[in-house]
Design a protein around this motif. Structure first.
Motif, PDB file in Angstrom:
ATOM      1  N   ASN A  95       5.282   4.547  -1.401  1.00  0.00           N
ATOM      2  CA  ASN A  95       4.568   3.550  -2.196  1.00  0.00           C
ATOM      3  C   ASN A  95       5.214   2.179  -2.026  1.00  0.00           C
ATOM      4  O   ASN A  95       6.351   2.069  -1.570  1.00  0.00           O
ATOM      5  CB  ASN A  95       4.576   3.956  -3.674  1.00  0.00           C
ATOM      6  CG  ASN A  95       3.873   5.260  -3.934  1.00  0.00           C
ATOM      7  OD1 ASN A  95       2.919   5.630  -3.240  1.00  0.00           O
ATOM      8  ND2 ASN A  95       4.347   5.994  -4.932  1.00  0.00           N
ATOM      9  N   SER A  96       4.484   1.166  -2.411  1.00  0.00           N
ATOM     10  CA  SER A  96       4.981  -0.218  -2.337  1.00  0.00           C
ATOM     11  C   SER A  96       5.574  -0.514  -0.962  1.00  0.00           C
ATOM     12  O   SER A  96       6.688  -1.040  -0.831  1.00  0.00           O
ATOM     13  CB  SER A  96       6.039  -0.461  -3.427  1.00  0.00           C
ATOM     14  OG  SER A  96       5.514  -0.209  -4.704  1.00  0.00           O
ATOM     15  N   LEU A  97       4.832  -0.173   0.054  1.00  0.00           N
ATOM     16  CA  LEU A  97       5.336  -0.318   1.417  1.00  0.00           C
ATOM     17  C   LEU A  97       5.554  -1.776   1.788  1.00  0.00           C
ATOM     18  O   LEU A  97       4.811  -2.669   1.355  1.00  0.00           O
ATOM     19  CB  LEU A  97       4.378   0.343   2.403  1.00  0.00           C
ATOM     20  CG  LEU A  97       4.494   1.877   2.446  1.00  0.00           C
ATOM     21  CD1 LEU A  97       3.262   2.498   3.075  1.00  0.00           C
ATOM     22  CD2 LEU A  97       5.747   2.286   3.198  1.00  0.00           C
ATOM     23  N   ARG A  99       1.095   8.845   2.737  1.00  0.00           N
ATOM     24  CA  ARG A  99       1.798  10.107   2.570  1.00  0.00           C
ATOM     25  C   ARG A  99       1.943  10.802   3.915  1.00  0.00           C
ATOM     26  O   ARG A  99       0.948  11.066   4.596  1.00  0.00           O
ATOM     27  CB  ARG A  99       1.072  11.028   1.588  1.00  0.00           C
ATOM     28  CG  ARG A  99       1.914  12.265   1.227  1.00  0.00           C
ATOM     29  CD  ARG A  99       1.206  13.185   0.267  1.00  0.00           C
ATOM     30  NE  ARG A  99       0.169  13.990   0.928  1.00  0.00           N
ATOM     31  CZ  ARG A  99      -0.391  15.072   0.389  1.00  0.00           C
ATOM     32  NH1 ARG A  99      -0.010  15.459  -0.814  1.00  0.00           N
ATOM     33  NH2 ARG A  99      -1.324  15.741   1.054  1.00  0.00           N
ATOM     34  N   GLY A 103       0.805  -1.217   0.000  1.00  0.00           N
ATOM     35  CA  GLY A 103       0.000   0.000   0.000  1.00  0.00           C
ATOM     36  C   GLY A 103       0.836   1.264   0.000  1.00  0.00           C
ATOM     37  O   GLY A 103       2.069   1.219  -0.096  1.00  0.00           O
ATOM     38  N   SER A 104       0.145   2.385   0.108  1.00  0.00           N
ATOM     39  CA  SER A 104       0.798   3.701   0.073  1.00  0.00           C
ATOM     40  C   SER A 104       0.353   4.544   1.259  1.00  0.00           C
ATOM     41  O   SER A 104      -0.725   4.330   1.829  1.00  0.00           O
ATOM     42  CB  SER A 104       0.446   4.434  -1.228  1.00  0.00           C
ATOM     43  OG  SER A 104       0.908   3.728  -2.353  1.00  0.00           O
ATOM     44  N   GLN A 152       5.966  10.784   0.138  1.00  0.00           N
ATOM     45  CA  GLN A 152       5.040   9.838  -0.480  1.00  0.00           C
ATOM     46  C   GLN A 152       5.694   8.459  -0.458  1.00  0.00           C
ATOM     47  O   GLN A 152       6.782   8.275  -1.022  1.00  0.00           O
ATOM     48  CB  GLN A 152       4.730  10.246  -1.916  1.00  0.00           C
ATOM     49  CG  GLN A 152       3.814   9.278  -2.639  1.00  0.00           C
ATOM     50  CD  GLN A 152       2.424   9.226  -2.046  1.00  0.00           C
ATOM     51  OE1 GLN A 152       1.829  10.257  -1.747  1.00  0.00           O
ATOM     52  NE2 GLN A 152       1.885   8.016  -1.880  1.00  0.00           N
ATOM     53  N   ARG A 207      10.812   3.898  -4.404  1.00  0.00           N
ATOM     54  CA  ARG A 207       9.519   3.681  -3.749  1.00  0.00           C
ATOM     55  C   ARG A 207       9.014   4.936  -3.037  1.00  0.00           C
ATOM     56  O   ARG A 207       7.806   5.168  -2.980  1.00  0.00           O
ATOM     57  CB  ARG A 207       9.633   2.548  -2.726  1.00  0.00           C
ATOM     58  CG  ARG A 207      10.030   1.208  -3.319  1.00  0.00           C
ATOM     59  CD  ARG A 207       9.914   0.088  -2.291  1.00  0.00           C
ATOM     60  NE  ARG A 207      10.800   0.297  -1.151  1.00  0.00           N
ATOM     61  CZ  ARG A 207      10.372   0.355   0.107  1.00  0.00           C
ATOM     62  NH1 ARG A 207       9.085   0.229   0.393  1.00  0.00           N
ATOM     63  NH2 ARG A 207      11.236   0.528   1.094  1.00  0.00           N
ATOM     64  N   PHE A 208       9.917   5.714  -2.493  1.00  0.00           N
ATOM     65  CA  PHE A 208       9.540   6.910  -1.746  1.00  0.00           C
ATOM     66  C   PHE A 208       9.915   8.159  -2.530  1.00  0.00           C
ATOM     67  O   PHE A 208      10.920   8.177  -3.242  1.00  0.00           O
ATOM     68  CB  PHE A 208      10.262   6.950  -0.404  1.00  0.00           C
ATOM     69  CG  PHE A 208       9.811   5.923   0.600  1.00  0.00           C
ATOM     70  CD1 PHE A 208       8.999   4.851   0.250  1.00  0.00           C
ATOM     71  CD2 PHE A 208      10.223   6.019   1.919  1.00  0.00           C
ATOM     72  CE1 PHE A 208       8.592   3.912   1.176  1.00  0.00           C
ATOM     73  CE2 PHE A 208       9.829   5.089   2.863  1.00  0.00           C
ATOM     74  CZ  PHE A 208       9.019   4.033   2.485  1.00  0.00           C
ATOM     75  N   THR A 209       9.109   9.200  -2.361  1.00  0.00           N
ATOM     76  CA  THR A 209       9.373  10.481  -3.013  1.00  0.00           C
ATOM     77  C   THR A 209       9.183  11.616  -2.019  1.00  0.00           C
ATOM     78  O   THR A 209       8.157  11.660  -1.319  1.00  0.00           O
ATOM     79  CB  THR A 209       8.442  10.703  -4.204  1.00  0.00           C
ATOM     80  OG1 THR A 209       8.574   9.618  -5.134  1.00  0.00           O
ATOM     81  CG2 THR A 209       8.775  12.006  -4.913  1.00  0.00           C
TER      82      THR A 209
END
Length: 124
Positions: free
Chosen positions: A86-88, A19, A16-17, A84, A67-69
């Motif tokens: 993602n793909s945790l 923020r 999941g994601s 952000q 994966r992170f931004t």
């Protein structure tokens, strides 16, 4: 002085994601770099990433690259930086801390200000 307040942590399933947000207040004009670190129980604090406020150039830790931004709000008045995620993965579970410093360089240590942290838990 600068105050940092993180928010956005919580429980999410693997893949999941999420923020995270970090709002800076106080003498924000002194800040040039904002960063995210994390620390899991029994482990050392880990550099996640950092962004130069003016240049919008970012640097990431190896474990989160791709994966992170990290990005800043386009509205300067908000003084907000986001992470952000993602793909945790379950190994991303940790307390996440926002940090800020006066220098321009995207370094891994020596930050002047720290937030209280927000917990991120990734279930498998």
């Amino acid at each position: 002085q600068v105050q940092l307040v993180e928010s956005g942590g919580g429980l999410v399933q693997a893949g999941g994601s999420l923020r995270l947000s970090c709002v800076a207040s106080g003498s924000t004009y002194t800040i040039n770099v904002m960063a995210w670190f994390r620390q899991a129980p029994g482990k050392e604090r880990e550099f996640v990433g950092a962004i130069n406020w003016n240049l919008r150039v970012a640097r990431y830790g190896d474990s989160v690259k791709g994966r992170f931004t990290i990005y800043r709000d386009n509205d300067d008045a908000k003084n907000t930086v986001y992470l952000q995620m993602n793909s945790l993965k379950p190994e991303d579970t940790a307390a996440y801390y926002c940090a800020a410093m006066k220098t321009d360089f995207l370094v891994l240590e020596g930050y002047d200000y720290w937030g209280q942290g927000t917990q991120v838990t990734v279930s498998s």
